[in-house]
Write a protein that holds these residues in place. Sequence first.
Motif, PDB file in Angstrom:
ATOM      1  N   PRO A  93      21.422  33.651 -34.207  1.00  0.00           N
ATOM      2  CA  PRO A  93      22.274  32.940 -34.991  1.00  0.00           C
ATOM      3  C   PRO A  93      22.903  31.844 -33.680  1.00  0.00           C
ATOM      4  N   GLY A  94      22.637  30.504 -33.919  1.00  0.00           N
ATOM      5  CA  GLY A  94      23.233  29.491 -32.862  1.00  0.00           C
ATOM      6  C   GLY A  94      24.901  28.340 -33.529  1.00  0.00           C
ATOM      7  N   SER A  95      24.501  28.721 -34.580  1.00  0.00           N
ATOM      8  CA  SER A  95      25.896  28.361 -34.865  1.00  0.00           C
ATOM      9  C   SER A  95      26.301  28.464 -36.205  1.00  0.00           C
ATOM     10  N   ILE A  96      27.554  28.394 -36.336  1.00  0.00           N
ATOM     11  CA  ILE A  96      28.020  29.179 -38.012  1.00  0.00           C
ATOM     12  C   ILE A  96      27.051  28.360 -39.364  1.00  0.00           C
ATOM     13  N   TYR A  97      26.412  27.524 -38.713  1.00  0.00           N
ATOM     14  CA  TYR A  97      25.629  26.262 -40.124  1.00  0.00           C
ATOM     15  C   TYR A  97      24.451  27.001 -40.354  1.00  0.00           C
ATOM     16  N   GLU A  98      23.981  27.491 -39.117  1.00  0.00           N
ATOM     17  CA  GLU A  98      22.800  28.430 -39.179  1.00  0.00           C
ATOM     18  C   GLU A  98      22.449  29.696 -39.819  1.00  0.00           C
TER      19      GLU A  98
END
Length: 398
Positions: A93-98
């Motif tokens: 995962p690249g971000s909390i949104y991903e």
Amino acid sequence: MAESLRRGPFYILLVSVFLGMLGLGIVLPLLPVFVEEFNASAFWVGALFAGYGLSRILFTPSIGSLSDKYGRKWFITAGLGLYTLVSIWYIFPGSIYELFAIRFIHGIASAMISSVAMSYVGDLTPKGQEGVFQGKFSNVFYLGLGTGPIIGGVVYHVAGLTPVFILMAVMSFVPFLLCIKMLPESKPAFRTPPRMWKAFCHPRMQANLFFRFMNTFAYTAFMVFIPVLAATQYGYSTTLVGLVIAIEVFAMALSLGYFGKMADRSHKRSSMIVAGTLLVSFGTLALIFVKFLPVVAIIALVIGVGNAIAIVAATAVVAIDGRELGQGTVMGAFNTAMSVGIVVPPLIYGVVLTFWGIDAVFLIAGLISLASLPFFWWLVLRSRKWFAARAAGECQVV
């Protein structure tokens, strides 16, 4: 269905669900770790859990009804395959949104497995043994879910995040292959599935759906926020957090068979739901006042037994109604009610945690669980009157 024909698919299903839930449970104690790594607020602990439930709300009803029409096997198999892919995605995962997107797709996979597998068990269940069969199914379901947090906590503590999710992928891929090769297709009674709204309008289903939703307020407080409580006030490691979660789930799993038989013998299933909810409610409230690990473990055990008493009784009644409305339809509705509960309470608790702290989460969860009981009992009494009017006094006592 002859016992020999029933036994084979049932045990294949149990093994598959156990391994699938083992993989799912691995991630539970690690959600706060992800939130910390992305420097996100505490609100995201609840939001990530809610993303999983949101997709279940959107997809469970249609998947359950479609399985009544087309059969169960390939929905379960596809869900396990998707579990495998999602497990690998957790590594990148690249971000909390991903990560939220990963949780959302994880929920889709769960929707393809849980309610359809419960429907498959409903297809196999002889009359009068609903509690026994659903109890055995729920037993392995929660044994897998309970073992996962221990494994996830230990592996993370020893080797880090990546090996956790590689193991999670393996745990999903094995039952995926098993279902392809060995699980026969079911033969649902409803080739043209009933409308989902009929399940939500059925008086007895309404009582059980209301219970299933309200039960999640205490359930999500424990499963999602006990890691936060343990980290901020108890000082537990991820291994101990996994152990506390596992005690609750193991207590639930190991007692489901016994209480399933009790539900079939006594037929006082609604009283069992009330008794179980009382145990869960007071156990949740007690978490505010204790920090000593052995006492926390006892409370977790009490909550697990309470959940077992209530959930197996409710599921047995839903399986009975499935003979009239379609197993996929009623199990889809039952799991949708749970999924709504997985979304709503964590979001509420995320706000509560931000403004009032972790103790307020467990206080609100316990009080809401208690407050739900009077309305649940009113729904039960209303359904009994409805059955009496429809069947001229020949309805089964719930």
